[in-house]
Write a protein that holds these residues in place. Structure first.
Motif, PDB file in Angstrom:
ATOM      1  N   SER A  64       0.826  -1.212   0.000  1.00 34.46           N
ATOM      2  CA  SER A  64       0.000   0.000   0.000  1.00 34.46           C
ATOM      3  C   SER A  64       0.860   1.262   0.000  1.00 34.46           C
ATOM      4  O   SER A  64       0.578   2.222  -0.729  1.00 34.46           O
ATOM      5  CB  SER A  64      -0.935   0.011   1.226  1.00 34.46           C
ATOM      6  OG  SER A  64      -1.902  -1.007   1.124  1.00 34.46           O
ATOM      7  N   ILE A 196      -6.618   2.018  -0.132  1.00 31.88           N
ATOM      8  CA  ILE A 196      -7.139   0.844   0.579  1.00 31.88           C
ATOM      9  C   ILE A 196      -8.516   0.465   0.042  1.00 31.88           C
ATOM     10  O   ILE A 196      -8.805  -0.719  -0.190  1.00 31.88           O
ATOM     11  CB  ILE A 196      -7.194   1.116   2.096  1.00 31.88           C
ATOM     12  CG1 ILE A 196      -5.775   1.225   2.656  1.00 31.88           C
ATOM     13  CG2 ILE A 196      -7.959   0.004   2.814  1.00 31.88           C
ATOM     14  CD1 ILE A 196      -5.725   1.633   4.113  1.00 31.88           C
ATOM     15  N   GLU A 199      -8.148  -1.215  -3.260  1.00 32.41           N
ATOM     16  CA  GLU A 199      -7.649  -2.582  -3.100  1.00 32.41           C
ATOM     17  C   GLU A 199      -8.772  -3.517  -2.667  1.00 32.41           C
ATOM     18  O   GLU A 199      -8.842  -4.672  -3.101  1.00 32.41           O
ATOM     19  CB  GLU A 199      -6.515  -2.606  -2.071  1.00 32.41           C
ATOM     20  CG  GLU A 199      -5.237  -1.927  -2.542  1.00 32.41           C
ATOM     21  CD  GLU A 199      -4.276  -1.643  -1.414  1.00 32.41           C
ATOM     22  OE1 GLU A 199      -3.246  -0.999  -1.668  1.00 32.41           O
ATOM     23  OE2 GLU A 199      -4.551  -2.047  -0.265  1.00 32.41           O
ATOM     24  N   GLY A 209      -1.509  -5.628  -0.202  1.00 31.30           N
ATOM     25  CA  GLY A 209      -1.930  -4.328   0.289  1.00 31.30           C
ATOM     26  C   GLY A 209      -2.832  -4.480   1.500  1.00 31.30           C
ATOM     27  O   GLY A 209      -3.359  -5.560   1.773  1.00 31.30           O
TER      28      GLY A 209
END
Length: 255
Positions: A64, A196, A199, A209
């Motif tokens: 990430s 995030i 993902e 991530g």
């Protein structure tokens, strides 16, 4: 003990009390609901400690942060270039206003799904972060320049240095730093959240991530893991904020 030190200690104390208040509120909510969907702070931090011993979490953090860093660098360089031009040239600022407005109002989830369909998931993760943090950084740079005292800008103009590279980086950019630093913190905070979320929506097994960890934790309703990952993200962004504040103070002390 001087006033500056006292003020720093008081600010730290207020922040600590604010954190304690959040934890107590969290603990009360978990006790009142009595459900595994809202674990207590104690259970969550124990779970987070166990996760920190697992390389899976560190791979997620690294993945990430890597994508966020690459997207941020590209966004910042583009925003710095266009922001300087727009800040010094009002017609350019006005010309770019509709584009920036469109980028700022993009529906995040819809754009993520469109990009996943049109491009590879990995590329989509980079592009979506760029599209959402670029306008913030651009506005920070251009607004910072446009809010510099007119007397200073007039002096630079009279000296023929308003558009001089040296004047831009030695005078204009340092004076715009409060706006730029705030933009950086906002961009990194939003960038982390968007990265995030992207993902999670992507759900790709081969892209490490924090979002992937949340995605699989959600499949099993593992709220301890979801909350632990959220705490990690908050700590990462908070650390950036602290570092930027320290740099800001050093710059002020030198000036």
């Amino acid at each position: 003990m001087n006033n500056s030190t006292k003020k720093t200690i008081l600010n730290a104390l207020y922040i600590l009390l604010g954190i304690v208040f959040i934890l107590v509120l969290w603990w009360i909510i978990s006790l009142s609901l009595k459900t595994t969907l809202v674990p207590s702070p104690f259970d969550t931090f124990i779970h987070l400690g166990n996760m920190l011993l697992d390389s899976y979490l560190w791979e997620g953090i690294g993945g990430s942060l890597y994508r966020l860093l690459i997207s941020f660098i590209i966004s910042f360089l583009c925003a710095l270039l266009l922001g300087i031009i727009a800040g010094l040239c009002k017609p350019v600022y006005t010309f770019l206003k509709p584009l920036i407005l469109v980028l700022r109002t993009l529906p995040t989830a819809a754009v993520i799904f469109i990009l996943i369909v049109l491009t590879k998931p990995l590329f989509a993760l980079f592009i979506i972060v760029f599209l959402l943090i670029f306008p913030i950084l651009y506005e920070a740079v251009s607004s910072g320049i446009r809010n510099i005292d007119e007397n200073i800008m007039d002096s630079l103009r009279l000296d023929g240095g308003k558009t001089n590279i040296r004047s831009i980086f030695q005078v204009i950019i340092p004076l715009s730093y409060p706006y730029i630093s705030l933009g950086i913190v906002q961009a990194l905070g939003l960038g982390m959240k968007v990265s995030i979320m992207a993902e999670v929506l992507c759900g790709d097994n081969f892209i490490p991530g924090l979002g992937r960890i949340i995605y699989y934790a959600n499949q099993t309703s593992d709220m301890k893991t979801i909350l632990s990952v959220s705490i990690v993200a908050i700590i990462l962004i908070g650390s950036v904020d602290i570092i930027l504040n320290i740099l800001k103070r050093k710059i002020k002390n030198k000036s």
